[in-house]
Scaffold this motif. Sequence first.
Motif, PDB file in Angstrom:
ATOM      1  N   PHE A  36      -8.755  -4.198  -1.140  1.00  0.00           N
ATOM      2  CA  PHE A  36      -9.161  -5.607  -1.098  1.00  0.00           C
ATOM      3  C   PHE A  36      -8.546  -6.387   0.058  1.00  0.00           C
ATOM      4  O   PHE A  36      -8.991  -7.496   0.342  1.00  0.00           O
ATOM      5  N   LEU A  37      -7.530  -5.841   0.693  1.00  0.00           N
ATOM      6  CA  LEU A  37      -6.785  -6.613   1.684  1.00  0.00           C
ATOM      7  C   LEU A  37      -7.608  -6.973   2.921  1.00  0.00           C
ATOM      8  O   LEU A  37      -7.256  -7.900   3.647  1.00  0.00           O
ATOM      9  N   LYS A  38      -8.698  -6.260   3.167  1.00  0.00           N
ATOM     10  CA  LYS A  38      -9.510  -6.533   4.366  1.00  0.00           C
ATOM     11  C   LYS A  38     -10.442  -7.729   4.193  1.00  0.00           C
ATOM     12  O   LYS A  38     -11.038  -8.197   5.176  1.00  0.00           O
ATOM     13  N   PHE A  39     -10.577  -8.236   2.976  1.00  0.00           N
ATOM     14  CA  PHE A  39     -11.498  -9.354   2.740  1.00  0.00           C
ATOM     15  C   PHE A  39     -10.789 -10.684   2.996  1.00  0.00           C
ATOM     16  O   PHE A  39      -9.646 -10.885   2.569  1.00  0.00           O
ATOM     17  N   PRO A  40     -11.458 -11.608   3.685  1.00  0.00           N
ATOM     18  CA  PRO A  40     -10.788 -12.860   4.087  1.00  0.00           C
ATOM     19  C   PRO A  40     -10.348 -13.729   2.919  1.00  0.00           C
ATOM     20  O   PRO A  40      -9.403 -14.507   3.048  1.00  0.00           O
ATOM     21  N   ASN A  41     -11.025 -13.631   1.789  1.00  0.00           N
ATOM     22  CA  ASN A  41     -10.659 -14.459   0.629  1.00  0.00           C
ATOM     23  C   ASN A  41      -9.581 -13.826  -0.245  1.00  0.00           C
ATOM     24  O   ASN A  41      -9.229 -14.384  -1.281  1.00  0.00           O
ATOM     25  N   CYS A  42      -9.090 -12.678   0.165  1.00  0.00           N
ATOM     26  CA  CYS A  42      -7.989 -12.036  -0.556  1.00  0.00           C
ATOM     27  C   CYS A  42      -6.672 -12.594  -0.034  1.00  0.00           C
ATOM     28  O   CYS A  42      -6.326 -12.410   1.140  1.00  0.00           O
ATOM     29  N   LEU A  43      -5.947 -13.295  -0.878  1.00  0.00           N
ATOM     30  CA  LEU A  43      -4.668 -13.900  -0.502  1.00  0.00           C
ATOM     31  C   LEU A  43      -3.558 -13.087  -1.175  1.00  0.00           C
ATOM     32  O   LEU A  43      -3.275 -13.263  -2.362  1.00  0.00           O
ATOM     33  N   ALA A  44      -2.967 -12.183  -0.423  1.00  0.00           N
ATOM     34  CA  ALA A  44      -1.960 -11.268  -0.981  1.00  0.00           C
ATOM     35  C   ALA A  44      -0.566 -11.856  -0.796  1.00  0.00           C
ATOM     36  O   ALA A  44      -0.290 -12.560   0.174  1.00  0.00           O
ATOM     37  N   TYR A  45       0.322 -11.551  -1.715  1.00  0.00           N
ATOM     38  CA  TYR A  45       1.688 -12.076  -1.667  1.00  0.00           C
ATOM     39  C   TYR A  45       2.682 -10.957  -1.967  1.00  0.00           C
ATOM     40  O   TYR A  45       2.345  -9.944  -2.591  1.00  0.00           O
ATOM     41  N   ARG A  46       3.930 -11.160  -1.527  1.00  0.00           N
ATOM     42  CA  ARG A  46       5.001 -10.186  -1.752  1.00  0.00           C
ATOM     43  C   ARG A  46       6.098 -10.709  -2.667  1.00  0.00           C
ATOM     44  O   ARG A  46       6.925  -9.943  -3.137  1.00  0.00           O
ATOM     45  N   ASN A  47       6.126 -12.015  -2.900  1.00  0.00           N
ATOM     46  CA  ASN A  47       7.181 -12.615  -3.714  1.00  0.00           C
ATOM     47  C   ASN A  47       6.656 -13.922  -4.318  1.00  0.00           C
ATOM     48  O   ASN A  47       5.569 -14.398  -3.939  1.00  0.00           O
ATOM     49  N   PRO A  48       7.393 -14.531  -5.260  1.00  0.00           N
ATOM     50  CA  PRO A  48       6.921 -15.771  -5.892  1.00  0.00           C
ATOM     51  C   PRO A  48       6.652 -16.906  -4.900  1.00  0.00           C
ATOM     52  O   PRO A  48       5.721 -17.695  -5.091  1.00  0.00           O
ATOM     53  N   TYR A  49       7.471 -16.988  -3.847  1.00  0.00           N
ATOM     54  CA  TYR A  49       7.267 -18.066  -2.870  1.00  0.00           C
ATOM     55  C   TYR A  49       5.897 -17.927  -2.195  1.00  0.00           C
ATOM     56  O   TYR A  49       5.163 -18.916  -2.046  1.00  0.00           O
ATOM     57  N   GLU A  50       5.544 -16.706  -1.786  1.00  0.00           N
ATOM     58  CA  GLU A  50       4.246 -16.500  -1.146  1.00  0.00           C
ATOM     59  C   GLU A  50       3.108 -16.760  -2.132  1.00  0.00           C
ATOM     60  O   GLU A  50       2.034 -17.224  -1.737  1.00  0.00           O
ATOM     61  N   PHE A  51       3.322 -16.452  -3.417  1.00  0.00           N
ATOM     62  CA  PHE A  51       2.309 -16.773  -4.421  1.00  0.00           C
ATOM     63  C   PHE A  51       2.049 -18.278  -4.463  1.00  0.00           C
ATOM     64  O   PHE A  51       0.890 -18.715  -4.466  1.00  0.00           O
ATOM     65  N   VAL A  52       3.105 -19.072  -4.502  1.00  0.00           N
ATOM     66  CA  VAL A  52       2.965 -20.531  -4.559  1.00  0.00           C
ATOM     67  C   VAL A  52       2.281 -21.047  -3.298  1.00  0.00           C
ATOM     68  O   VAL A  52       1.381 -21.901  -3.369  1.00  0.00           O
ATOM     69  N   VAL A  53       2.670 -20.531  -2.139  1.00  0.00           N
ATOM     70  CA  VAL A  53       2.057 -20.962  -0.872  1.00  0.00           C
ATOM     71  C   VAL A  53       0.565 -20.639  -0.871  1.00  0.00           C
ATOM     72  O   VAL A  53      -0.270 -21.473  -0.498  1.00  0.00           O
TER      73      VAL A  53
END
Length: 578
Positions: free
Chosen positions: A426-443
């Motif tokens: 899924f990472l190649k799709f522009p609407n996929c917003l991937a995160y590595r930690n809680p901060y990136e999730f919130v952003v």
Amino acid sequence: PEDQEQVYNGQVFASPEEQEAYVRDWLRNQAGMPDAADKLNLVFYNARYHAGLGSVFAMGDIIEQLPQDELDCCVLEEPEHVNWFRAPGQGWTKRYNYVVGIVHTNYDQYATQHYSGLWTAPAIRLMSAAMIRAYCHKVIKLSDVVQVFAPEKEVTTNVHGVRQEFIAEPEKSLSFDGAEPGNSNSSTTQQQAQVYFIGKLLWTKGLDILLEYEDYFKQVTGEYFPVDIYGSGPDQDDIARAFLGRWPQNEPTKIDVEKVSKNLFSRLFAWANRRRRNKKKINKEKPVTTEEIYKDILDVIETFPVKARGSIESLPAQARDTLDQLTEDLAKAHKSAKGIPTKARRALNQLVGDLSKTPIPRTLYELRRQPVPATFPGRVDHAQLKSSHKIFVNPSVSEVLCTTTAEALAMGKFAIIPVHPSNSFFLKFPNCLAYRNPYEFVVNLQWALTHDPVPLSEELAREFTWEEATNRFIKSAAITHREARQRELLGRSKIDERIAWFHNELGKGAKGDFIRKAFGAGPVSDQHKYVTIKSKQDLVDGDMEDDEDEGLSRKFRDAAFVKALRAAFENGITTAIE
């Protein structure tokens, strides 16, 4: 019938024909696949549902029930699961010229978190690898989150698609109900009905992680983000209480629960204060009020780290056991305390009643005083949410490849998912917003709330179709000349044949039933017993048919040579009569 009730949500089919009609109706009217509904050839086999593993296992040898004239290529969905408890019989690679296995369930993960006993995770890994080596020529894994089975045989490719109704029209901007496209205002009102989760309501689906992100989002922004949680499952009540607190977000229930809880605290601490005063005669210090004690306890719990609040698996069980014992002791004391005053007996009786009615929290999340603004609408078809939400969140890391994530991206929504091997496709799709930690999730969530999804290009939209998935399957299922040479050099084909032979011998007879039972087969343990009973029944039925058909056995009567002789003989008689 009882297994069908569990699998089909209470529905029971009177015959295979009725079940076939149900499947074809679903394909035609709900899945939007009229061609498949008309042309698909369905063959049913007897099976049992294993509730512990949440899976269906065949009873008897499946191969014997399949068409005998279609023996070229076979595709096994979940080949490890199909063969764990199979009845003895001819192996798949012996009957078919080419066997491809598709692995799309992480049983290792489920075993680690759910199952106990002899079926531990190491045992499942070993058995799964053995089954795939023994019964497959090529193995396709949907993602690398699953274990390594047979390095020289396996390849990782997503060979799944989604229904056509999920796929948004390419290059077309979509609008979502409850969200104003292009508006940068992210107030609570506009957040309503924008964020959602859909799936089976189990803690292993990442809903405990979603609770952590709710708390972190509140720390950063000062408020929780509203979320709609669709689905049902064994943990749905516990999950709802963890999000909403000990009481749902309706005032009457909240008042009742608060009243019972505070009443219990009041009685216990009032009794303790009276004992202390009687012992020390008069204490001029002002005693601590029960309201303050109740508030302090909740304040202390709220200050616990998120992990500590969410992962106290043993504490609730210990608390329930202690409370049950206390209630039992009080009940015994109540029965034997005939000599105490009437007023004291009434107080004791009220205390026992409060203890029995007060629900014990499964997690400390339930004691939250401010509920998360979450709703639990129940099960729905994901396609019904095509225009109602624009942000799909899925923090799960237990999937092999999540179908709901593919459906959300195909509909043109944002999908906020963790960077994980199960999400690589899924990472190649522009609407996929991937995160590595809680901060990136919130952003990512803040960004998605204030922006619109990017319309899918025609090329990216095609990636979700079953036609493109079939092309990926054909390419991945092939064995190249280079792979064939490597396999020949490794010389493991003989080992695979020996594994299949050993597995078949191990499952024979009464000892096979005992071994399956020891390894947790449950309702599918008695394969030998089932086959023996069925063979006797078939023999009786066959004798009855022989009597009705001039003593000819069914096998002889259905032989192609005999059918040809009969046809020629009948044609000859017809010609002579004419």
